[in-house]
Scaffold this motif. Sequence first.
Motif, PDB file in Angstrom:
ATOM      1  N   PRO A 120       4.914   1.744  -3.717  1.00  0.00           N
ATOM      2  CA  PRO A 120       3.452   1.696  -3.608  1.00  0.00           C
ATOM      3  C   PRO A 120       2.863   0.954  -4.813  1.00  0.00           C
ATOM      4  O   PRO A 120       3.226   1.229  -5.963  1.00  0.00           O
ATOM      5  N   GLN A 126       7.915   1.146   1.363  1.00  0.00           N
ATOM      6  CA  GLN A 126       8.326   0.563   2.637  1.00  0.00           C
ATOM      7  C   GLN A 126       9.531  -0.353   2.442  1.00  0.00           C
ATOM      8  O   GLN A 126       9.809  -0.813   1.328  1.00  0.00           O
ATOM      9  N   LYS A 148       0.814  -1.217   0.000  1.00  0.00           N
ATOM     10  CA  LYS A 148       0.000   0.000   0.000  1.00  0.00           C
ATOM     11  C   LYS A 148       0.849   1.270   0.000  1.00  0.00           C
ATOM     12  O   LYS A 148       0.314   2.364  -0.216  1.00  0.00           O
ATOM     13  N   LYS A 149       2.140   1.134   0.257  1.00  0.00           N
ATOM     14  CA  LYS A 149       2.977   2.325   0.408  1.00  0.00           C
ATOM     15  C   LYS A 149       4.430   1.972   0.108  1.00  0.00           C
ATOM     16  O   LYS A 149       4.781   0.808  -0.077  1.00  0.00           O
TER      17      LYS A 149
END
Length: 323
Positions: A275, A262, A259-260
């Motif tokens: 992402p 990271q 989702k991001k």
Amino acid sequence: MNVHASALAEAHLPDEQTTAFAREAIEDLSQQPKRLSPKYFYDATGSELFEAITKLPEYYPTRTELSILKERGSEIARIIPEHAALVEFGAGATTKVRLLLNHCRFAAYVPVDISGDFLKAQASGLKRDFPALGIYPVAADFTTPFELPVAVASLPKVGFFPGSTIGNFEPQEAQAFLRSARKILGKGAQMIIGADLEKDERILFDAYNDASGVTARFNLNVLVRINRELGGNFDLSAFTHRAIYNRERHRIEMHLISKKSQTVRLLGTSFSFRPGESIHTENSYKYSIERFAALAQGAGWRVRESWTDAAKMFSVHALEVAG
């Protein structure tokens, strides 16, 4: 020694299976695109989640295959030899094998699965209901060579591979598995195998994106295992489940989508995610009767008989060693 090998050497992992899990996870997450093997879904929690999936209203394969085994059990019994050893590759819950045992006179049952605790629990329950049946569980990765118990060495062998698990392999991997199974089962072997069929894409989409989110939890469980068993630090809330149908390849694809932006660490190795970046966790190939027969033939098997439900949603095949 490269950085991955060094990390494994310093990790003091407790057993061979965990070491293999670590090695494959690091190698697969280092690929582009990233991936993880679906066989690592199946710890005790993963096995329970999959059993829950099989009971979902959207998930047709299990109930459809069960209906075929119920309706065609007597025909299957006429094909396979009496007093054979039934070897189930990737044994889970015993619902399907019980149908075969009710129709056929097997002398022994050899369930093979990587999840040893789940395997033993299921085998114990089966023993209570079939006290005369010799039951010999084997905790092993059924996708690699393993030895059958000495107790069944002299018996004819019948493989059992239900649930369309064959669809989780790439076609060349499926043929490699079928060749390996033929070698493990030995001369004169037979096999009863389930394969999901091509169908309306909406039915397929709903089956792998259930409204209650059980399949999503099942998919994410591989990250839970990495965190618990390999010391990973995946944030489960930072990944989401996605299943799509790839029409060109005739397969459902399951992914975990970041989702991001990271970074995740595992045994001293860092993995960066953009992402929307995917970890490809599973494929589920859908076959026609003809394409499955060709797949089996390429691995040295011949389809002796095939059965489907009335709606042609699923198929069960009786294979015998070609020639």
